[in-house]
Design an enzyme around this catalytic site. Sequence first.
Site, PDB file in Angstrom:
ATOM      1  N   CYS A 101       4.441  30.923  56.827  1.00  0.00           N
ATOM      2  CA  CYS A 101       3.389  31.225  55.801  1.00  0.00           C
ATOM      3  C   CYS A 101       3.140  30.038  55.111  1.00  0.00           C
ATOM      4  O   CYS A 101       2.025  29.871  54.730  1.00  0.00           O
ATOM      5  CB  CYS A 101       4.091  32.440  54.732  1.00  0.00           C
ATOM      6  N   CYS A 199       8.359  39.819  53.284  1.00  0.00           N
ATOM      7  CA  CYS A 199       7.470  40.269  52.378  1.00  0.00           C
ATOM      8  C   CYS A 199       6.694  41.443  52.961  1.00  0.00           C
ATOM      9  O   CYS A 199       6.487  42.506  52.145  1.00  0.00           O
ATOM     10  CB  CYS A 199       6.541  39.443  51.823  1.00  0.00           C
TER      11      CYS A 199
END
Length: 376
Positions: A101, A199
């Site tokens: 990410c 997440c």
Amino acid sequence: MKVLAAMSGGVDSAVAAARAVDAGHDVVGVHLALSRMPGTLRTGSRGCCTIEDSMDAQRAANMIGIPYYVWDFSERFKEDVVDDFIAEYAAGRTPNPCLRCNEKIKFAALLEKALDLGFDAVCTGHYASIDYDADGNRELHRASAWAKDQSYVLGVLTAEQLEHSLFPLGDTPSKDLVREEAAQRGFTVASKPDSHDICFIPDGDTRGWLAEHVGSATGEIRDREGNIVGSHEGAHAYTVGQRRGLNLGVPAPDGRPRFVLEVKPRSNEVIVGPKEALAIAEIAGTRYSWAGQPPQHSEEEFACHVQIRAHADPVPATASLTQNDETGEPEVVVRPHTPLDGVAPGQSAVLYVGTRVLGQFTIDRTVSAVPVGASA
């Protein structure tokens, strides 16, 4: 300097944005909408990037007195992080989605857009520091608080990206001081728990999530000599170093526990063996990058430390940039002074020289310190 502050809705990014303002920068806050289910609410300390987080970020931005926007990066996040995560597990590797990410979203897509809009830098709440070498080149270093240091997940940053990065929390001795500062500033997130887990799997059930997205197929569990010792219902559910949940039907000759040594998705096999066989004498990978200036004479062995997990201890090692015998591609080869424990292909290895992050690579292959047939 015109700065875009990435605000996750947590205490670290809120304080980082406020410090950027205190430093005299022209700051704009932005929250990245990464979830494709915008109605999702945060549960406890699991996950991030939810509506609740967006609202927390906006309240902090309002208190700081900076403009605030929400940018939808959900499609890019799905392609570059979620789909990559699925593909890596399907190939029998163990990826690090947080590192991916940072590489693909926060310091590629976000930074590219920021520069296109005329910003000079992106500011985040990561615990890491930027220093300069004798020639004025930027270097990425560990944070002063090693217990909170996040330089490992930033090891993917390139020299160009470091030129446009700000980490205002890097010199802060502890997270407690950041929370105290947040409380003094009146931020409602001062006592908000840290997010953890993956997440996009907020309930923490990675095995169940992978079964849904990768699928399950019954296969064999074998020992290092090729003997069938059990069966499984999906190789993706196993990771190198795993001991629990193997449900082996054939005990080891010496009666000792066995651990997952390798996952083979093509044959849908899981290989198990003694704990000693988890010791790795060499790791290598062709997907590498340097965080700043590359090492001089990198084709020759140089001393460094290698770290293979975000919270692992760095291990003294020697490294070199050589050529893969099979593919002919350049690859980084690292030989730790003491064997590494339970390394899985797909993990990221970050190289350090002192506190400086030298670079990183994705582990493609490993060499066991205990060859098959050797006495463990």
